[in-house]
Design a protein around this motif. Structure first.
Motif, PDB file in Angstrom:
ATOM      1  N   UNK A   1       1.563 -13.735  -2.122  1.00 51.11           N
ATOM      2  CA  UNK A   1       1.177 -12.023  -1.734  1.00 51.11           C
ATOM      3  C   UNK A   1       1.498 -11.179  -2.631  1.00 51.11           C
ATOM      4  N   UNK A   2       1.129 -10.896  -3.691  1.00 50.31           N
ATOM      5  CA  UNK A   2       1.675  -9.710  -4.643  1.00 50.31           C
ATOM      6  C   UNK A   2       0.853  -8.479  -4.314  1.00 50.31           C
ATOM      7  N   UNK A   3      -0.287  -8.527  -3.661  1.00 49.91           N
ATOM      8  CA  UNK A   3      -0.833  -7.217  -3.414  1.00 49.91           C
ATOM      9  C   UNK A   3      -1.370  -7.213  -1.916  1.00 49.91           C
ATOM     10  N   UNK A   4      -0.790  -6.704  -1.258  1.00 49.02           N
ATOM     11  CA  UNK A   4      -1.073  -6.596   0.353  1.00 49.02           C
ATOM     12  C   UNK A   4      -2.467  -5.735   0.473  1.00 49.02           C
ATOM     13  N   UNK A   5      -3.480  -6.574   0.942  1.00 51.88           N
ATOM     14  CA  UNK A   5      -4.693  -5.805   1.202  1.00 51.88           C
ATOM     15  C   UNK A   5      -5.426  -6.306   2.365  1.00 51.88           C
ATOM     16  N   UNK A   6      -6.592  -5.559   2.840  1.00 53.30           N
ATOM     17  CA  UNK A   6      -7.333  -6.417   3.800  1.00 53.30           C
ATOM     18  C   UNK A   6      -8.272  -7.297   3.012  1.00 53.30           C
ATOM     19  N   UNK A   7      -9.202  -7.847   3.758  1.00 49.56           N
ATOM     20  CA  UNK A   7      -9.949  -9.059   3.374  1.00 49.56           C
ATOM     21  C   UNK A   7     -10.726  -8.569   2.217  1.00 49.56           C
ATOM     22  N   UNK A   8     -11.010  -7.501   2.076  1.00 46.60           N
ATOM     23  CA  UNK A   8     -11.942  -6.922   0.846  1.00 46.60           C
ATOM     24  C   UNK A   8     -11.048  -6.712  -0.378  1.00 46.60           C
ATOM     25  N   UNK A   9      -9.787  -6.758  -0.301  1.00 46.64           N
ATOM     26  CA  UNK A   9      -9.023  -6.513  -1.305  1.00 46.64           C
ATOM     27  C   UNK A   9      -8.685  -4.874  -1.475  1.00 46.64           C
ATOM     28  N   UNK A  10      -8.840  -4.340  -0.471  1.00 51.30           N
ATOM     29  CA  UNK A  10      -8.572  -2.843  -0.453  1.00 51.30           C
ATOM     30  C   UNK A  10      -7.034  -2.458   0.129  1.00 51.30           C
TER      31      UNK A  10
ATOM     32  N   UNK B   1      -2.947  -2.632  11.546  1.00 45.82           N
ATOM     33  CA  UNK B   1      -2.346  -3.544  10.848  1.00 45.82           C
ATOM     34  C   UNK B   1      -2.575  -3.420   9.271  1.00 45.82           C
ATOM     35  N   UNK B   2      -1.168  -3.141   8.660  1.00 46.61           N
ATOM     36  CA  UNK B   2      -1.262  -2.416   7.616  1.00 46.61           C
ATOM     37  C   UNK B   2       0.121  -2.924   6.659  1.00 46.61           C
ATOM     38  N   UNK B   3       0.560  -3.947   6.948  1.00 51.16           N
ATOM     39  CA  UNK B   3       1.789  -4.527   6.265  1.00 51.16           C
ATOM     40  C   UNK B   3       2.036  -5.814   6.196  1.00 51.16           C
ATOM     41  N   UNK B   4       2.386  -6.744   5.013  1.00 48.32           N
ATOM     42  CA  UNK B   4       2.351  -8.157   4.892  1.00 48.32           C
ATOM     43  C   UNK B   4       3.771  -8.338   4.107  1.00 48.32           C
ATOM     44  N   UNK B   5       3.920  -9.690   4.341  1.00 44.80           N
ATOM     45  CA  UNK B   5       5.336 -10.072   3.546  1.00 44.80           C
ATOM     46  C   UNK B   5       5.080 -10.752   2.125  1.00 44.80           C
ATOM     47  N   UNK B   6       5.580 -11.450   1.261  1.00 44.18           N
ATOM     48  CA  UNK B   6       5.601 -11.709   0.188  1.00 44.18           C
ATOM     49  C   UNK B   6       4.756 -13.196   0.238  1.00 44.18           C
ATOM     50  N   UNK B   7       4.747 -13.565   1.356  1.00 38.87           N
ATOM     51  CA  UNK B   7       3.913 -14.873   1.806  1.00 38.87           C
ATOM     52  C   UNK B   7       3.095 -14.361   3.170  1.00 38.87           C
ATOM     53  N   UNK B   8       1.978 -14.674   2.697  1.00 37.02           N
ATOM     54  CA  UNK B   8       0.913 -14.166   3.738  1.00 37.02           C
ATOM     55  C   UNK B   8      -0.110 -15.498   4.087  1.00 37.02           C
ATOM     56  N   UNK B   9      -0.314 -15.787   5.476  1.00 39.05           N
ATOM     57  CA  UNK B   9      -1.142 -16.648   5.907  1.00 39.05           C
ATOM     58  C   UNK B   9      -2.163 -16.036   6.707  1.00 39.05           C
ATOM     59  N   UNK B  10      -2.342 -14.829   6.799  1.00 42.23           N
ATOM     60  CA  UNK B  10      -3.350 -14.302   7.731  1.00 42.23           C
ATOM     61  C   UNK B  10      -4.693 -14.521   7.329  1.00 42.23           C
TER      62      UNK B  10
END
Length: 428
Positions: free
Chosen positions: A291-300, A270-279
């Motif tokens: 969603x300006x910076x697509x990351x995991x929950x730790x901001x990575x 799971x490694x892609x996100x749109x400009x709107x993220x509700x996950x």
């Protein structure tokens, strides 16, 4: 005196070798395939930090028998694609020959119709991308830029994002082809579609090289591309309700399709996100879902291997030919073979390490069926990426977007996971 002369001679030889080849491939580094740390006071098992662990294992599998120069040549291919697209679209001309080394003019190359809202930002991006191509040349790449196809590539890419099949083209379905140079929104959306492949791909390469100088440079490519992608996401956020021709959908909707397509072509992670993220499994900003910076929950940020990116750029062709690369890539890394494979690493030392464990979030589930053209409700990623495709028609509530609402000023713990430190036995 003799001892002193001997010492000076030995020192001269060592310095000579050092200057001639300051960092030989693999010098002073653990061999690829070993996930153990060389710091015996550090953490020894990171297997439960699943995102990074799996990215590294995928990278080890991708390394195979490739040399550092093979990696530099791969970078030349993708930087020629990105850099020439950005340069032609922004300035109306392409690379000089010191960057193309005799490579052909891209198919469909022309200037984009940009306004002052986007032009200054895209000019900086284009110049950065020229610099990225220059880096590959200074790192020793001697291959020419490959033939790349802007019109054919983006139309095939968008057709796949809309689930078109059986030879149906964007023009067949929507009455006109997709023009990546038509206006601000079409161009920036197209640039970002490629940019984030560079950002994630460069990050994935940084740990695969044996030369620390090269690794440092590639890390610079990754951070530069990530910063550029953030600027592009901000521009798309400002244009999120603009219509993208010929699809008659908003920027937000079309880029969600692009994001879902990229994620469907690079393996199970799971490694892609749109400009709107509700996950709720990731950084999801309640209310705005920006969603300006697509990351995991730790901001990575995420990583991809070369094979993953080739599979995306050629839309799953096992020969690595098609879409943006009608004649394929040049060099040893030219096919997507193994894009969904991982290599096991030696990560069990010592026998009972302290580990960082991440609270389970019902795992990631299975990859959904391929995209269809039935409409936004059928887009792969609507459920697993939980990107909103409804745009202005959505009522904006947290319930609609899939997040549990937390009043402003209250701790927002319901939409995050928890990282805890414990032992393998689970005792905290």
């Amino acid at each position: 005196m003799i001892k002193a002369a001997y010492f000076v001679a030995v020192l001269s030889i060592c310095l000579g070798i050092g200057y001639a080849q300051p960092f030989a491939p693999g010098q002073g580094l653990l061999p690829s395939g070993n996930l153990r740390t060389s710091d015996f006071d550090g953490p020894y098992n990171i297997s439960l930090l699943s995102t990074q662990y799996n990215e590294i294992k995928a990278g080890i599998a991708a390394k195979q028998n490739y040399s550092d120069m093979d990696i530099v040549h791969f970078l030349t291919n993708v930087e020629c694609l990105e850099g020439q697209f950005d340069t032609w679209g922004t300035f109306g001309y392409g690379f000089l020959n010191n960057l193309t080394l005799g490579g052909p003019t891209p198919l469909g190359a022309r200037a984009a119709n940009l306004t002052e809202m986007t032009r200054p930002f895209m000019e900086e991006v284009a110049l950065n991308e020229q610099g990225h191509a220059l880096f590959t040349r200074q790192a020793g790449s001697t291959i020419p830029c490959p033939l790349v196809d802007f019109d054919g590539g983006f139309n095939a890419f968008m057709g796949a994002a809309f689930g078109l099949s059986n030879g149906t083209t964007v023009e067949d379905q929507f009455g006109a082809p997709f023009d990546p140079f038509l206006n601000d929104q079409n161009f920036v959306l197209s640039v970002l579609s490629l940019e984030e492949l560079g950002a994630t791909g460069n990050k994935g390469l940084a740990g695969l090289t044996g030369n620390p100088v090269l690794a440092n440079g590639i890390a610079g490519l990754a951070t530069s591309a990530t910063a550029q992608a953030t600027v592009q996401r901000m521009l798309l956020w400002q244009m999120r309700n603009y219509t993208v021709e010929p699809f008659e959908e908003t920027v937000q909707q079309v880029f969600a399709r692009v994001s879902a397509l990229r994620d469907s072509l690079d393996g199970p992670q799971f490694d892609d996100q749109g400009i709107v993220n509700t996950d709720a499994r990731t950084i999801a900003v309640a209310d705005s879902y920006v969603n300006m910076i697509p990351t995991d929950v730790r901001g990575l940020t995420f990583s991809r291997t070369p094979q993953m990116n080739i599979n995306i750029l050629t839309l799953g062709n096992p020969d690595g030919v098609g879409a943006f690369f009608p004649n394929g890539l040049i060099g040893a890394i030219s096919k997507p073979t193994g894009f969904d494979q991982m290599s096991s690493g030696t990560d069990d030392f010592p026998s009972e390490p302290i580990v960082a464990s991440q609270e389970a979030m019902e795992e990631l589930g299975t990859i959904m069926d391929p995209l269809t053209a039935d409409g936004p409700s059928q887009v792969v990623g609507q459920l697993d990426l939980t990107q909103s495709l409804t745009g202005p028609a959505d009522n904006g509530t947290a319930a609609t977007r899939g997040l549990e609402y937390t009043p402003s000023g209250s701790p927002n713990n319901v939409n995050t996971s928890t990282v805890q430190v414990g032992t393998p036995g689970g005792q905290y």
